[in-house]
Design an enzyme around this catalytic site. Structure first.
Site, PDB file in Angstrom:
ATOM      1  N   GLU A 163     -12.478 -31.324  17.340  1.00  0.00           N
ATOM      2  CA  GLU A 163     -12.281 -32.314  16.429  1.00  0.00           C
ATOM      3  C   GLU A 163     -12.159 -31.599  15.019  1.00  0.00           C
ATOM      4  O   GLU A 163     -11.490 -32.586  14.087  1.00  0.00           O
ATOM      5  CB  GLU A 163     -13.534 -33.362  16.474  1.00  0.00           C
ATOM      6  CG  GLU A 163     -13.648 -33.770  18.015  1.00  0.00           C
ATOM      7  CD  GLU A 163     -15.117 -34.589  17.963  1.00  0.00           C
ATOM      8  OE1 GLU A 163     -15.972 -33.795  18.328  1.00  0.00           O
ATOM      9  OE2 GLU A 163     -15.119 -35.829  18.095  1.00  0.00           O
TER      10      GLU A 163
ATOM     11  N   LEU B 257     -11.888 -18.472  22.122  1.00  0.00           N
ATOM     12  CA  LEU B 257     -11.680 -17.855  23.583  1.00  0.00           C
ATOM     13  C   LEU B 257     -10.246 -17.554  23.825  1.00  0.00           C
ATOM     14  O   LEU B 257      -9.779 -16.755  24.350  1.00  0.00           O
ATOM     15  CB  LEU B 257     -12.398 -18.692  24.602  1.00  0.00           C
ATOM     16  CG  LEU B 257     -13.839 -18.843  24.585  1.00  0.00           C
ATOM     17  CD1 LEU B 257     -14.206 -20.132  25.457  1.00  0.00           C
ATOM     18  CD2 LEU B 257     -14.423 -17.588  25.165  1.00  0.00           C
TER      19      LEU B 257
ATOM     20  N   THR C   5      -4.475 -21.728  22.712  1.00  0.00           N
ATOM     21  CA  THR C   5      -4.954 -23.004  22.758  1.00  0.00           C
ATOM     22  C   THR C   5      -5.598 -23.561  21.651  1.00  0.00           C
ATOM     23  O   THR C   5      -5.466 -24.763  21.316  1.00  0.00           O
ATOM     24  CB  THR C   5      -5.515 -23.222  24.235  1.00  0.00           C
ATOM     25  OG1 THR C   5      -6.545 -22.387  24.187  1.00  0.00           O
ATOM     26  CG2 THR C   5      -5.059 -23.093  25.253  1.00  0.00           C
TER      27      THR C   5
END
Ligand code: MOS
Length: 735
Positions: free
Chosen positions: A702, A628, A632
């Site tokens: 993760e 997305l 980030t």
């Protein structure tokens, strides 16, 4: 509805919407909250690892300046244990008896007017114990062993037969140590009661679970607990459970009738909120001369607490990693007198992948094969346990693109064969497949007459960029500018959400937002269904697309109307819709929902005289489905890789033999990588939209960490010819 009309893999790399708030100190973290009349709670912890409290003298503490109350097992009163959770039983309720199960267990809590007074008085609490030897070792014969604790053991084919007849067999054991999550924000609870309503500002990754649990523990209705965690200063798993100290803060607030703040000290962070447990793994691999796996046998033993649960599926990794006709994976836990272990970024997966990927490297050397070729020729094109196609899989692309970016072809196979500037150079590789996790989730979206929207869900922002990607996604799904959308997160009164964990939040909340936004568009179209003034009259959601603050017909983009005009004309202040997402089963999907895949390449440099190890380069190529926010997401992978370097070379929670006292429970003594330990990191995303959910995402929280440790261990072998089968790898082991 074609709100997502351009299937780009990478969304724009936009800055965090909460960045300015955070860097100016205005984002309210739990420890920033203060209330009129607030008291401070400080914990007193056990100084034995196992035994009973024989006496507890609080008189001096009670007489100390500013002290409001001292709670021990003698006066705390009965508390229910929290409910069963998706991660197992809740931690034991605190201060319920005189039994000590681990060093550092809470034995009292002192409440005073100030933090300093509470700290001073906590030192005055005298506790006598009758201690008994603590169970601390994985092999202690007195300790209780749990087999297949999560029902995830896998078994197919004939592993013993295949190993017996394999042309090449590898059988090695790998050790990992305790690691401790160290989010920058110490876990904090500020609890207060308004009548029978409990209000809690808390460092949690799971506000919805926290309200349910606190309600059960205090025997009050769920609606009477309001957990607020709009910002959490990191978690890495530490915020996944409703810890005893949270309960103590709420209890202290109830008995004193005052708001109570409890901030864990850094040393307490090592005993009060989980850690990655030490473990031992045996991996046996059988292969043909050409490198085709014929058998995988993976056994993992990890430590857990005497009376608690920890979800640490470790050997499980080997059931889904490679195509292989004979596979067996067995997880075991041993109950020890240790602070309860708990998820730490990539629980089970990080350690399980470490053992498997080191073993694969060792097998490659046995076969005289390039470690990359060994991975490629065993690619699991189908999901191994079920034989179903994956919902997405660009694992080979990760490996191949990574090799290209990294320059793997420059590698010479022989250990100790590459040198530069007097240093031994090693190239190491690990492949990663991260497990898929998703749970039911709700979200609510509101579009207002002024053309702005508000979207919320109880899922929390723990530094992962949640606010930002949900703003982006909501804006796209409603056809608004990101600046017109506000997202609310982290409050238990918002629509139910699963944990910010298991790399599952974006897909869970995102899919619920997708549903909510789609419903809003449907509601808007219902409103204008018979509206002769609307160019959208008679349209269904499938006839339209969104953009520019409104809705247009797909077949005739000139026929457009803004939300503002529609709501104004129909005299509606706003419209709200709730969306729900529930993960489909593989049977419903006809495919196996895939988690992220990845390839990690590292170059290590080892000083041949001193054994000093440096990670010189790290390349991570990730298939995270649709990304997305390129910025980030990249940051998420880099942060994970730093954690992976810590796991490989630095991190070890050291405890004393006999008691289990943690000897390095500060950030000065518990070594984590610093800036100088971190090389330039290259991150690239490959793959395509995942097919298991409407927004195409997979989790990447993760996978950034997983694979670094084996890639580094394999690189160190390549550099030095020394195979170290335990973590962390330190210079003394190379001398
Ligand atoms: Mo993560 S260790 O599931 O917070």
């Amino acid at each position: 509805m074609t709100t997502i009309s351009r299937p780009r893999l990478l969304g724009p790399g936009v800055n965090r919407v909460d960045g300015p708030l955070k860097v100016t100190g205005k984002a309210p973290y739990p420890s920033d909250f203060a209330y009129r009349g607030m008291a401070h709670a400080v914990l007193v912890r056990s100084t034995v690892g196992s035994g009973r409290i024989t006496e507890i003298d609080t008189t001096r503490a009670e007489r100390a300046a500013g002290v409001v109350r001292v709670l021990t097992h003698l006066n705390a009163g009965h508390l229910e244990r929290g409910p069963m959770t998706p991660l197992g039983v809740s931690p034991p309720a605190p201060l319920q008896d005189d039994v000590i199960l681990h060093y550092g267990q809470h034995v009292a809590v002192v409440v005073a007017d100030t933090f300093e007074e509470a700290t001073e008085a906590a030192n005055l609490v005298r506790v006598g114990y009758s201690a008994q030897p603590a169970l601390l070792e994985l092999d202690d014969p007195r300790a209780e062993l749990r087999t297949n604790p999560w029902g995830r053991d896998a078994e197919w084919g004939d592993v013993a037969g295949a190993l017996a007849s394999a042309e090449a067999v590898l059988d090695e054991t790998y050790l990992t140590v305790d690691n401790t999550n160290n989010p920058m924000g110490p876990l904090t609870t500020v609890a207060r009661w308004e009548g029978d309503t409990l209000l809690v500002n808390n460092s949690t990754q799971w506000a919805s679970l926290e309200s349910t649990s606190l309600a059960a523990i205090f025997g009050i209705p769920e609606e009477s607990v309001h957990v607020m965690a709009p910002y959490v200063g990191g978690g890495f798993g530490a915020g996944l459970r409703v810890w005893p100290h949270v309960v103590l803060a709420a209890l202290a607030a109830r008995v004193t009738g005052r708001p109570v703040k409890l901030v864990l000290t850094r040393p307490q962070m090592f005993t009060a909120c989980g850690h990655r447990p030490k473990g031992r793994q045996r991996v046996r691999l059988g292969a043909t001369r050409e490198g085709h796996l014929v058998a995988i046998d993976h056994e993992a033993l990890t430590a857990t607490a005497i009376d608690d649960d920890n979800f640490e599926p470790t050997a499980t990794v080997s059931a889904t990693s490679y195509a292989c006709p004979n596979v067996s994976t067995h997880d075991m836990q041993v109950r020890l007198n240790i602070p309860v272990p708990n998820s730490m970024r990539g629980p089970g997966a990080a350690t399980g992948n470490y053992a498997l990927e080191c073993a694969m490297d060792e097998l490659a050397y046995k076969l005289g094969m390039d470690p990359l070729d060994l991975r490629l020729c065993n690619d699991a094109a189908l999901h191994p346990p079920s034989g179903l196609p994956w919902s997405s899989r660009a694992h080979k692309e990760c490996l191949e693109r990574g090799a290209e970016l990294f320059g793997w072809s420059r590698r010479t196979h022989e250990p100790r064969s590459m040198r530069e500037d007097g240093m031994l150079v090693g190239y190491g590789l690990a492949a990663v497949g991260y497990p898929w996790f998703r749970a039911r989730c709700l979200a609510r979206a509101t579009i207002r007459r002024d053309g702005t929207a508000y979207v919320c869900s109880a899922g929390s922002e723990i530094g992962n960029g949640a606010y930002t990607v949900f703003v982006q996604l909501s804006a796209e799904l409603l056809g608004l500018d990101p600046g017109e959308v506000t997202v609310g997160l982290g409050e238990s009164t918002m629509p139910l959400a699963p944990q910010t964990g298991g790399s599952g939040l974006t897909s869970a909340v995102g899919s619920a937002i997708y549903e909510a936004c789609r419903k809003i568009v449907g509601e808007v179209l219902d409103i204008v269904a018979d509206d002769i003034d609307s160019p959208l009259r008679g349209c269904t959601v499938d006839d339209v697309e969104v953009g520019d603050g409104g809705i247009r017909r797909r077949d005739d983009p000139a026929r457009f109307e803004s939300y503002r005009d529609i709501l104004t004309r129909h005299r509606l202040p706003d419209l709200t819709a709730e969306g729900e997402s529930a993960p489909s089963t593989p049977q419903e999907l006809g495919m196996a929902p895939a988690g992220a895949f990845g390839a990690k390449y590292v170059e290590v440099r080892v000083d041949p005289d001193l054994g000093r190890i440096r990670v010189a380069r790290a390349v991570s190529v990730i298939d995270g489905g649709r990304i997305l926010n390129a910025k980030t997401a990249r940051s998420q992978i880099i942060g994970g890789a730093v954690g992976g370097i810590g796991m490989a070379l630095f991190e070890e929670t050291v405890s004393d033999a006999g008691t289990g006292r943690i000897a390095n429970a500060t950030l000065g003594d518990y070594i984590v990588p610093v800036d100088a330990d971190i090389p330039d990191m290259q991150v690239e995303f490959v793959g395509s939209w995942d097919r298991a959910n409407p927004i195409g995402t997979k989790g990447i929280g993760e996978i950034g960490l997983v694979g670094l440790a084996p890639a580094i261990a394999n690189g160190i072998f390549h550099a030095t010819g020394r195979r170290i089968r335990s973590l962390p790898i330190t210079m003394d082991q190379l001398l």
